[in-house]
Motif scaffolding. Structure first.
Motif, PDB file in Angstrom:
ATOM      1  N   LYS A  11     -14.934   4.323  -0.406  1.00 46.98           N
ATOM      2  CA  LYS A  11     -15.324   5.949   0.498  1.00 46.98           C
ATOM      3  C   LYS A  11     -14.424   6.592  -0.956  1.00 46.98           C
ATOM      4  CE  LYS A  11     -12.258   7.216   4.298  1.00 46.98           C
ATOM      5  NZ  LYS A  11     -13.498   7.473   5.269  1.00 46.98           N
ATOM      6  N   ARG A  12     -14.199   8.774  -0.501  1.00 48.00           N
ATOM      7  CA  ARG A  12     -13.269   8.899  -1.436  1.00 48.00           C
ATOM      8  C   ARG A  12     -12.263   8.686  -1.801  1.00 48.00           C
ATOM      9  NH1 ARG A  12     -15.789  11.845  -4.819  1.00 48.00           N
ATOM     10  NH2 ARG A  12     -14.351  13.398  -5.232  1.00 48.00           N
ATOM     11  N   TYR A  13     -11.512   8.748  -3.043  1.00 49.06           N
ATOM     12  CA  TYR A  13     -10.154   8.350  -2.383  1.00 49.06           C
ATOM     13  C   TYR A  13      -9.246   9.439  -2.457  1.00 49.06           C
ATOM     14  CZ  TYR A  13      -5.265   8.670  -4.860  1.00 49.06           C
ATOM     15  OH  TYR A  13      -3.444   8.226  -4.448  1.00 49.06           O
ATOM     16  N   ASP A  14      -9.610  10.665  -1.607  1.00 52.88           N
ATOM     17  CA  ASP A  14      -8.691  12.363  -1.668  1.00 52.88           C
ATOM     18  C   ASP A  14      -9.712  12.186   0.678  1.00 52.88           C
ATOM     19  OD1 ASP A  14     -11.657  13.876  -1.105  1.00 52.88           O
ATOM     20  OD2 ASP A  14     -11.245  14.753  -2.258  1.00 52.88           O
ATOM     21  N   GLU A  15     -10.478  10.883   1.084  1.00 53.92           N
ATOM     22  CA  GLU A  15     -10.193  10.755   2.469  1.00 53.92           C
ATOM     23  C   GLU A  15      -9.410   9.843   2.946  1.00 53.92           C
ATOM     24  OE1 GLU A  15     -14.636   9.572   2.271  1.00 53.92           O
ATOM     25  OE2 GLU A  15     -14.984  12.165   2.466  1.00 53.92           O
ATOM     26  N   ILE A  16      -8.823   8.869   2.114  1.00 54.07           N
ATOM     27  CA  ILE A  16      -8.083   7.381   2.647  1.00 54.07           C
ATOM     28  C   ILE A  16      -6.485   8.944   2.561  1.00 54.07           C
ATOM     29  CG2 ILE A  16      -7.224   5.960   2.119  1.00 54.07           C
ATOM     30  CD1 ILE A  16      -9.503   5.492  -0.041  1.00 54.07           C
ATOM     31  N   PRO A  17      -6.305   8.296   4.061  1.00 51.44           N
ATOM     32  CA  PRO A  17      -4.641   9.388   3.312  1.00 51.44           C
ATOM     33  C   PRO A  17      -3.661   8.118   3.326  1.00 51.44           C
ATOM     34  CG  PRO A  17      -5.390   8.346   6.081  1.00 51.44           C
ATOM     35  CD  PRO A  17      -6.335   7.757   5.218  1.00 51.44           C
ATOM     36  N   GLU A  18      -2.202   8.540   2.897  1.00 54.80           N
ATOM     37  CA  GLU A  18      -1.462   8.056   3.059  1.00 54.80           C
ATOM     38  C   GLU A  18      -0.646   8.024   3.717  1.00 54.80           C
ATOM     39  OE1 GLU A  18       1.500   6.410   0.238  1.00 54.80           O
ATOM     40  OE2 GLU A  18       0.234   8.094  -0.628  1.00 54.80           O
ATOM     41  N   GLY A  19      -0.953   6.601   3.353  1.00 55.84           N
ATOM     42  CA  GLY A  19      -0.401   5.619   5.418  1.00 55.84           C
ATOM     43  C   GLY A  19      -1.092   4.580   5.544  1.00 55.84           C
ATOM     44  N   GLY A  20      -2.360   5.039   5.228  1.00 60.72           N
ATOM     45  CA  GLY A  20      -3.229   4.475   6.403  1.00 60.72           C
ATOM     46  C   GLY A  20      -3.942   3.597   5.896  1.00 60.72           C
ATOM     47  N   ILE A  21      -4.766   3.014   6.926  1.00 61.11           N
ATOM     48  CA  ILE A  21      -5.306   1.665   7.247  1.00 61.11           C
ATOM     49  C   ILE A  21      -6.272   2.628   7.281  1.00 61.11           C
ATOM     50  CG2 ILE A  21      -5.541  -0.674   7.972  1.00 61.11           C
ATOM     51  CD1 ILE A  21      -2.271  -0.269   8.616  1.00 61.11           C
ATOM     52  N   VAL A  22      -7.112   2.110   6.257  1.00 61.25           N
ATOM     53  CA  VAL A  22      -9.528   2.264   6.435  1.00 61.25           C
ATOM     54  C   VAL A  22     -10.011   0.574   6.791  1.00 61.25           C
ATOM     55  CG1 VAL A  22     -11.031   3.575   6.053  1.00 61.25           C
ATOM     56  CG2 VAL A  22      -8.592   4.882   5.758  1.00 61.25           C
ATOM     57  N   PRO A  23     -10.466   0.924   7.580  1.00 62.76           N
ATOM     58  CA  PRO A  23     -11.168  -0.107   7.743  1.00 62.76           C
ATOM     59  C   PRO A  23     -13.195  -0.039   7.094  1.00 62.76           C
ATOM     60  CG  PRO A  23     -11.165   0.497  10.006  1.00 62.76           C
ATOM     61  CD  PRO A  23     -10.573   1.307   9.071  1.00 62.76           C
ATOM     62  N   PHE A  24     -13.110  -1.018   6.892  1.00 60.45           N
ATOM     63  CA  PHE A  24     -14.785  -0.894   6.202  1.00 60.45           C
ATOM     64  C   PHE A  24     -15.436  -1.808   6.286  1.00 60.45           C
ATOM     65  CE2 PHE A  24     -12.386  -1.831   2.410  1.00 60.45           C
ATOM     66  CZ  PHE A  24     -13.377  -2.519   0.987  1.00 60.45           C
ATOM     67  N   GLU A  25     -16.850  -3.043   5.753  1.00 62.89           N
ATOM     68  CA  GLU A  25     -17.430  -4.087   6.044  1.00 62.89           C
ATOM     69  C   GLU A  25     -18.415  -4.071   4.312  1.00 62.89           C
ATOM     70  OE1 GLU A  25     -19.826  -4.949   9.031  1.00 62.89           O
ATOM     71  OE2 GLU A  25     -18.507  -5.307  10.284  1.00 62.89           O
ATOM     72  N   VAL A  26     -18.111  -5.555   4.028  1.00 59.51           N
ATOM     73  CA  VAL A  26     -19.523  -5.697   3.555  1.00 59.51           C
ATOM     74  C   VAL A  26     -19.847  -6.610   3.118  1.00 59.51           C
ATOM     75  CG1 VAL A  26     -18.385  -6.214   0.470  1.00 59.51           C
ATOM     76  CG2 VAL A  26     -17.345  -4.340   1.241  1.00 59.51           C
ATOM     77  N   ASP A  27     -20.751  -6.556   3.433  1.00 56.37           N
ATOM     78  CA  ASP A  27     -22.072  -7.614   4.016  1.00 56.37           C
ATOM     79  C   ASP A  27     -21.357  -8.622   4.849  1.00 56.37           C
ATOM     80  OD1 ASP A  27     -23.634  -7.498   1.943  1.00 56.37           O
ATOM     81  OD2 ASP A  27     -22.571  -8.337  -0.014  1.00 56.37           O
ATOM     82  N   ASP A  28     -20.643  -7.265   6.048  1.00 58.06           N
ATOM     83  CA  ASP A  28     -20.359  -8.213   8.076  1.00 58.06           C
ATOM     84  C   ASP A  28     -19.260  -8.756   7.616  1.00 58.06           C
ATOM     85  OD1 ASP A  28     -22.191  -7.150   8.998  1.00 58.06           O
ATOM     86  OD2 ASP A  28     -23.987  -8.703   8.124  1.00 58.06           O
ATOM     87  N   ASP A  29     -18.877  -8.479   6.546  1.00 55.89           N
ATOM     88  CA  ASP A  29     -16.982  -9.011   6.051  1.00 55.89           C
ATOM     89  C   ASP A  29     -16.169  -7.653   5.819  1.00 55.89           C
ATOM     90  OD1 ASP A  29     -15.123 -10.823   5.185  1.00 55.89           O
ATOM     91  OD2 ASP A  29     -15.438  -9.892   3.275  1.00 55.89           O
ATOM     92  N   GLU A  30     -15.091  -7.735   7.227  1.00 51.77           N
ATOM     93  CA  GLU A  30     -13.788  -7.032   7.415  1.00 51.77           C
ATOM     94  C   GLU A  30     -13.124  -7.210   6.428  1.00 51.77           C
ATOM     95  OE1 GLU A  30     -13.350  -6.276  11.260  1.00 51.77           O
ATOM     96  OE2 GLU A  30     -15.263  -8.398  12.084  1.00 51.77           O
ATOM     97  N   ARG A  31     -13.310  -5.995   6.024  1.00 46.65           N
ATOM     98  CA  ARG A  31     -12.160  -5.769   5.377  1.00 46.65           C
ATOM     99  C   ARG A  31     -11.417  -4.641   5.268  1.00 46.65           C
ATOM    100  NH1 ARG A  31     -15.003  -7.151  -0.554  1.00 46.65           N
ATOM    101  NH2 ARG A  31     -16.396  -8.811   0.239  1.00 46.65           N
TER     102      ARG A  31
END
Length: 110
Positions: A11-31
């Motif tokens: 993700k772009r750094y400026d799209e992550i809110p301060e204090g935010g928790i952003v889910p994403f996946e890498v090869d079906d691994d939740e992070r």
């Protein structure tokens, strides 16, 4: 810019809110990505105690708390800060290149 070897663009750094928790996946691994005090942390998105999505958890200081039973994990090291979890969370290296957050495919070795 090419993706750093062994990393994936998330993700772009400026799209992550301060204090935010952003889910994403890498090869079906939740992070999750967490941005706190301008730093970005990447951790496994699933609690090591029981299956629960940490993206739904709470953030306090530098600790993320599981929404199911309240286990706490240090953002930088993944170490357990409060029970019932006893196993640390895998953590991943983060690089920010040209405003894009890249996360290592493999967890950091402790």
């Amino acid at each position: 810019m090419a993706t750093p070897e062994g990393y994936v663009a998330v993700k772009r750094y400026d799209e992550i809110p301060e204090g935010g928790i952003v889910p994403f996946e890498v090869d079906d691994d939740e992070r999750i990505l967490v941005k706190l005090e301008g730093n970005v942390y990447a951790l496994s998105g699933i609690c090591t105690h029981e299956y629960a999505e940490l993206a739904e958890g709470d953030l306090e200081d530098h600790v993320i708390y599981c929404p199911l039973h309240g286990s706490g994990f240090d953002l930088e090291t993944g170490r357990v800060t409060s029970l019932p979890a006893t196993q640390p969370l895998p953590v991943y290296d983060v690089q920010i290149v040209d405003g894009v957050v890249y996360v290592s495919r493999e967890p950091r070795q402790g």
